[in-house]
Write a protein that holds these residues in place. Structure first.
Motif, PDB file in Angstrom:
ATOM      1  N   ILE A   2       0.898  -1.071  -0.029  1.00 21.94           N
ATOM      2  CA  ILE A   2       0.016  -0.151  -0.062  1.00 21.94           C
ATOM      3  C   ILE A   2       0.962   1.246  -0.144  1.00 21.94           C
ATOM      4  N   CYS A   3       2.125   1.371   0.736  1.00 23.50           N
ATOM      5  CA  CYS A   3       2.800   2.411   0.901  1.00 23.50           C
ATOM      6  C   CYS A   3       3.856   2.352  -0.380  1.00 23.50           C
ATOM      7  N   ALA A   4       4.314   1.362  -1.022  1.00 19.75           N
ATOM      8  CA  ALA A   4       4.866   1.336  -2.298  1.00 19.75           C
ATOM      9  C   ALA A   4       3.974   2.032  -3.362  1.00 19.75           C
ATOM     10  N   ALA A  10       2.297   8.847  -6.205  1.00 26.57           N
ATOM     11  CA  ALA A  10       2.699  10.222  -5.873  1.00 26.57           C
ATOM     12  C   ALA A  10       3.853  10.774  -6.807  1.00 26.57           C
ATOM     13  N   ILE A  11       4.853  10.070  -6.983  1.00 32.42           N
ATOM     14  CA  ILE A  11       5.742  10.693  -8.160  1.00 32.42           C
ATOM     15  C   ILE A  11       5.340  10.792  -9.530  1.00 32.42           C
ATOM     16  N   THR A  21      15.571  17.112  -7.608  1.00 28.87           N
ATOM     17  CA  THR A  21      15.314  15.755  -8.105  1.00 28.87           C
ATOM     18  C   THR A  21      14.529  15.013  -7.038  1.00 28.87           C
ATOM     19  N   ALA A  22      13.641  14.393  -7.458  1.00 28.10           N
ATOM     20  CA  ALA A  22      12.613  13.460  -6.650  1.00 28.10           C
ATOM     21  C   ALA A  22      13.092  12.197  -7.067  1.00 28.10           C
ATOM     22  N   VAL A  23      13.163  11.092  -5.977  1.00 31.45           N
ATOM     23  CA  VAL A  23      13.318   9.811  -6.185  1.00 31.45           C
ATOM     24  C   VAL A  23      12.305   9.013  -5.466  1.00 31.45           C
ATOM     25  N   TYR A 194       7.334  15.546  -2.338  1.00 32.48           N
ATOM     26  CA  TYR A 194       7.970  15.684  -3.742  1.00 32.48           C
ATOM     27  C   TYR A 194       7.916  17.053  -4.390  1.00 32.48           C
ATOM     28  N   GLU A 195       6.735  17.553  -4.227  1.00 23.64           N
ATOM     29  CA  GLU A 195       6.482  19.216  -4.757  1.00 23.64           C
ATOM     30  C   GLU A 195       7.416  20.055  -3.975  1.00 23.64           C
TER      31      GLU A 195
END
Length: 196
Positions: A2-4, A10-11, A21-23, A194-195
């Motif tokens: 569920i969190c994965a 989200a990304i 940079t978002a990873v 992320y934002e």
């Protein structure tokens, strides 16, 4: 899972390229010590990040020192059926939003991670400003319930890290229960992170 899904969704749902940079790193083997090539103690994450840094002509250790992480996984919710393994005052609860855990680990202070108060405050402010319903929680009564997370492995890399996730009732039982609100707020919290 569920969190994965929340982290990946989200990304992938970002409308614009974030300033930084978002990873999204999906790891395995958390329940057995995060060992092996797919666990967070492996060199796989460092290898990926060193390749990314090299492509940007950036130093890996500088990158880690200037990085922030939400370590998202499920967390145990207070279960009135088994109250002896929970801290009624400090456990996360079903339907109260994404749960943030400043202190993680097991065996008292051993093997734990402690997110800096300033970083916790930043995440709480971001959530408040963006309509994310959240709660603070712990992983259960010390030495009776709870457990460990991968937050410590990220923090040991000099990355500001806060544990976050969906509260689960009857975690690790044949039937687990989560709230749709909590799952959605976890995805929303990760997207806001992320934002910003």
């Amino acid at each position: 899972p569920i969190c994965a899904f929340a982290a990946l969704d989200a990304i992938l749902s970002l409308k614009e390229t974030p300033e930084y940079t978002a990873v999204c790193c999906l790891a395995d083997k958390e329940e057995i010590g995060s060992m092996g090539v797919t666990g967070m103690q492996s060199q796989a994450f460092e290898y990926f990040m060193s390749c990314l840094c090299r492509s940007q002509k950036a130093d890996l250790l500088e990158c880690f020192a200037n990085s922030q992480c939400l370590s998202t996984d499920v967390t145990n919710a207070f279960d009135p059926t088994w109250p002896e393994v929970s801290d009624k005052q400090n456990n996360a609860r079903i339907n109260y939003g994404v749960s943030f855990c400043k202190y993680t680990g097991s065996r008292g202070k051993s093997g734990s991670s402690d997110a800096p108060a300033e970083f916790v405050g930043r995440i709480r402010r971001l959530c408040n400003e963006n309509g994310v319903i959240w709660q603070m929680g712990e992983l259960g009564k010390v030495d009776a319930g709870g457990g460990g997370t991968v937050a410590q492995y990220m923090a040991n890399r000099n990355i500001l890290t806060l544990d976050a996730g969906v509260p689960v009732l009857s975690m690790h039982a044949p039937v687990e229960v989560v709230s749709k609100l909590d799952a959605y707020m976890t995805q929303k919290a990760i997207r806001v992170f992320y934002e910003n």
